[in-house]
Design a protein around this motif. Structure first.
Motif, short mmCIF file in Angstrom:
data_model
loop_
_atom_site.label_atom_id
_atom_site.label_comp_id
_atom_site.label_asym_id
_atom_site.label_seq_id
_atom_site.Cartn_x
_atom_site.Cartn_y
_atom_site.Cartn_z
N LEU B 249 0.83 -1.21 0.00
CA LEU B 249 0.00 0.00 0.00
C LEU B 249 0.86 1.26 0.00
CD1 LEU B 249 -2.83 1.25 0.11
CD2 LEU B 249 -2.72 1.12 2.60
N SER B 250 1.93 1.25 0.79
CA SER B 250 2.77 2.46 0.83
C SER B 250 3.41 2.71 -0.52
CB SER B 250 3.84 2.32 1.92
OG SER B 250 4.68 1.22 1.66
N MET B 251 3.79 1.62 -1.22
CA MET B 251 4.40 1.78 -2.55
C MET B 251 3.37 2.26 -3.56
SD MET B 251 6.53 -1.11 -4.64
CE MET B 251 7.58 -0.67 -6.03
N LEU B 252 2.16 1.71 -3.46
CA LEU B 252 1.08 2.11 -4.38
C LEU B 252 0.76 3.60 -4.21
CD1 LEU B 252 -1.16 1.08 -6.42
CD2 LEU B 252 -2.65 0.91 -4.41
N LEU B 253 0.66 4.04 -2.96
CA LEU B 253 0.29 5.44 -2.71
C LEU B 253 1.41 6.38 -3.15
CD1 LEU B 253 -1.52 5.18 0.74
CD2 LEU B 253 -2.51 5.22 -1.54
N LYS B 264 -10.97 1.68 1.16
CA LYS B 264 -11.67 1.56 2.42
C LYS B 264 -12.02 0.10 2.63
CE LYS B 264 -15.33 4.16 4.70
NZ LYS B 264 -16.42 5.09 4.51
N GLY B 265 -11.91 -0.37 3.85
CA GLY B 265 -12.29 -1.76 4.03
C GLY B 265 -12.09 -2.29 5.43
N LEU B 266 -12.52 -3.52 5.56
CA LEU B 266 -12.32 -4.30 6.79
C LEU B 266 -11.39 -5.44 6.42
CD1 LEU B 266 -15.80 -5.11 8.37
CD2 LEU B 266 -14.05 -3.58 9.26
N LEU B 267 -10.30 -5.56 7.16
CA LEU B 267 -9.30 -6.56 6.77
C LEU B 267 -9.10 -7.59 7.87
CD1 LEU B 267 -6.63 -4.12 5.27
CD2 LEU B 267 -8.38 -5.41 4.04
N LEU B 277 -9.63 0.04 7.56
CA LEU B 277 -8.68 0.83 6.79
C LEU B 277 -9.42 1.93 6.03
CD1 LEU B 277 -5.60 0.75 5.87
CD2 LEU B 277 -6.48 -0.22 3.77
N ASN B 278 -8.88 3.14 6.06
CA ASN B 278 -9.52 4.26 5.38
C ASN B 278 -8.43 5.15 4.78
OD1 ASN B 278 -11.21 6.27 4.52
ND2 ASN B 278 -12.10 6.71 6.53
N VAL B 279 -8.36 5.16 3.46
CA VAL B 279 -7.33 5.92 2.76
C VAL B 279 -8.01 6.87 1.78
CG1 VAL B 279 -5.31 5.78 1.25
CG2 VAL B 279 -5.77 3.93 2.86
N ALA B 280 -7.65 8.14 1.83
CA ALA B 280 -8.15 9.11 0.85
C ALA B 280 -6.94 9.70 0.13
CB ALA B 280 -8.96 10.21 1.54
N VAL B 284 -3.49 8.36 4.79
CA VAL B 284 -3.88 7.09 5.41
C VAL B 284 -4.30 7.38 6.85
CG1 VAL B 284 -3.14 4.75 6.00
CG2 VAL B 284 -2.15 5.90 4.02
N HIS B 285 -5.56 7.15 7.17
CA HIS B 285 -5.98 7.29 8.56
C HIS B 285 -5.30 6.18 9.37
CE1 HIS B 285 -9.32 10.17 8.04
NE2 HIS B 285 -9.42 9.62 6.85
N PRO B 286 -4.92 6.46 10.59
CA PRO B 286 -4.31 5.37 11.39
C PRO B 286 -5.28 4.18 11.44
CG PRO B 286 -4.14 7.48 12.53
CD PRO B 286 -5.02 7.71 11.34
N PRO B 287 -4.85 3.01 10.97
CA PRO B 287 -5.78 1.86 10.93
C PRO B 287 -6.31 1.53 12.32
CG PRO B 287 -3.79 1.43 9.69
CD PRO B 287 -3.54 2.70 10.44
N ASP B 288 -7.58 1.23 12.35
CA ASP B 288 -8.25 0.95 13.61
C ASP B 288 -8.30 -0.56 13.80
OD1 ASP B 288 -9.47 1.97 15.77
OD2 ASP B 288 -11.20 2.79 14.73
#
Lengths: 112, 336
Positions: B249-253, B264-267, B277-280, B284-288
């Motif tokens: 994900l970090s490479m993709l962003l 956005k999702g549940l992993l 996970l919530n990325v705009a 990247v919002h801190p994953p909950d």
């Protein structure tokens, strides 16, 4: 500040799961953090090999050291900074959607 | 477990779409204690400020520009001022911060401002984004204005306002247009601001439950008429490796951030509960990490909204990285 290694954490990257400033201050979660870190670094190493670059952790396992084969290196503190630095060293955008990179990752997986 | 950080809600929406009505109603109903409001006005005089001040004393007005560009620093400064006042006992303890943006604002740079500021990121929780859309003009506004499309893609909740002025078909048309751009946003319909509850801080489990519900009901949508914007929902045949996922994900962003509009999702990462996970774009919002699964079966869901990227390439890339990270039999399946 981590009490075990005196390393100053000015930012916890989102990829460091379940770490909080309070936990780090108490020195907690260190074994798990290092384990996750090791897995990440090994995978990054395989990705960067495709671009003739190398990566390693520094002594505290909080920074990455990106290096090329001409002896150049750069210390970075997060994955986001790592891809930026590696892209500059490689002279190209490092794209995880690139088919040749994906083939390299699939092939190097078979070799392991 | 609720964080000690203050909850933040960014309220966006086109000019005249009912942001202030919703906000004023929320403050009236909630009582105003512990809520701070920042209003970003585009224009010489901040008229909206006077309307809200009657019900909320702790309002700070940002005048003269959009929160997303020229006033980004001012927004950060105003928020820091709020935090400092709070510490100095000049205000009662602030538990919620509401930021009403100007009609043209893109919420993503605001989220970035909040998360990158060295003071604010320790004082404020991950912000949720609420967007208002006028029921009568909403569908055509989505077609005509890129700013509105950006707002809807960034939204966690979309409020279709002025529903008393539109018939059922018009409202349904609005709902479909929103879904095509953002399959996981919670959509509510409002008359005279009666859906004000969407501005309240979400409970973690409720939010995750909404996500699962969205996948169950709405994902068989046709693709967006905006051909460059595509969305896909993915699931996996087992838990994913978090370390390999974060590398990918970090490479993709880094490589494609501006064109990865939303993730956005549940992993399922093999723990007792899932990761939300919530990325705009590049934020990247801190994953909950939730303690338990909210509802239904234990299964990962990931929505990806992209511009000019074939979602199939995202799926193949993610699968390859997971396998390279040690999950040999990992497979990604598209739900849509």
């Amino acid at each position: 500040m981590c009490i075990l290694c005196s390393q100053l954490f000015n930012e916890i990257h989102w990829s460091d799961r379940q770490l909080t400033p309070e936990l780090i201050t108490r020195g907690g979660g260190e074994a798990g953090r290092r384990q996750g870190r090791q897995i990440r670094t090994r995978l990054v190493e395989r990705v960067l090999a495709h671009y003739h670059l190398d990566v390693s952790d520094d002594w505290s396992a909080t920074n990455y050291v990106v290096a090329n084969r001409k002896g150049g290196h750069q210390v970075v503190s997060s994955l986001a900074e790592l891809w930026q630095a590696a892209g500059k060293m490689a002279g190209q955008n490092l794209d995880p959607l690139d088919d040749t990179l994906l083939e390299h990752l699939s092939d190097s997986g078979h070799e392991r | 477990m609720r964080s000690s950080r203050r909850d933040v809600c960014v309220l966006a929406g086109f000019l005249g779409s009912g942001k202030t009505t919703l906000l004023a109603r929320y403050l009236q109903e909630r009582g105003g204690t512990g809520v701070a409001v920042l209003i970003n006005e585009y224009g010489a005089i901040g008229v909206d400020h006077h309307m809200v001040q009657r019900v909320e004393e702790r309002t700070i007005l940002l005048e003269g520009g959009c929160a997303c560009c020229s006033r980004r620093e001012e927004l950060a400064a105003a928020l820091r001022q709020l935090v400092e006042l709070d510490h100095g006992d000049e205000l009662l303890s602030v538990r919620e911060v509401l930021i009403e943006t100007s009609g043209l604002a893109d919420p993503v740079p605001i989220l970035f401002t909040l998360m990158s500021d060295p003071v604010l990121r320790h004082q404020l929780g991950a912000a949720s984004v609420v967007v208002t859309l006028d029921a009568l003009g909403g569908a055509s506004q989505i077609e005509q204005h890129a700013e509105i499309r950006k707002q809807i893609i960034a939204a966690d909740r979309v409020v279709i306002t002025k529903a008393d002025l539109a018939d059922r078909l018009t409202i349904e048309n609005c709902r479909i247009r929103i879904r095509r751009l953002n399959p996981t946003a919670k959509i509510v319909v409002s008359v005279l601001g009666d859906a004000f509850g969407v501005l309240a801080p979400d409970s973690d489990l409720g939010h995750a439950g909404d996500l699962v519900k969205a996948y169950g009901q709405d994902f068989a949508m046709e693709t967006s008429p905006h051909r460059d914007v595509r969305s896909t929902a993915l699931t996996f045949n087992g838990p994913l490796d978090w370390a390999a996922f974060s590398v990918w994900l970090s490479m993709l962003l880094q490589a494609r951030g501006p064109d990865v509009l939303r993730i956005k999702g549940l992993l399922d990462i093999g723990d007792a509960g899932p990761v939300v996970l919530n990325v705009a774009q590049h934020v990247v919002h801190p994953p909950d990490h939730l303690p338990v699964w909210p509802v239904g079966e234990r299964r990962s869901y990931l929505t990806v909204i992209t511009r000019q990227i074939d979602p199939g390439r995202i799926a193949r890339s993610m699968e390859t990285f997971q396998r390279a990270g040690g999950r040999a039999g990992f497979r990604v399946h598209a739900l849509s």
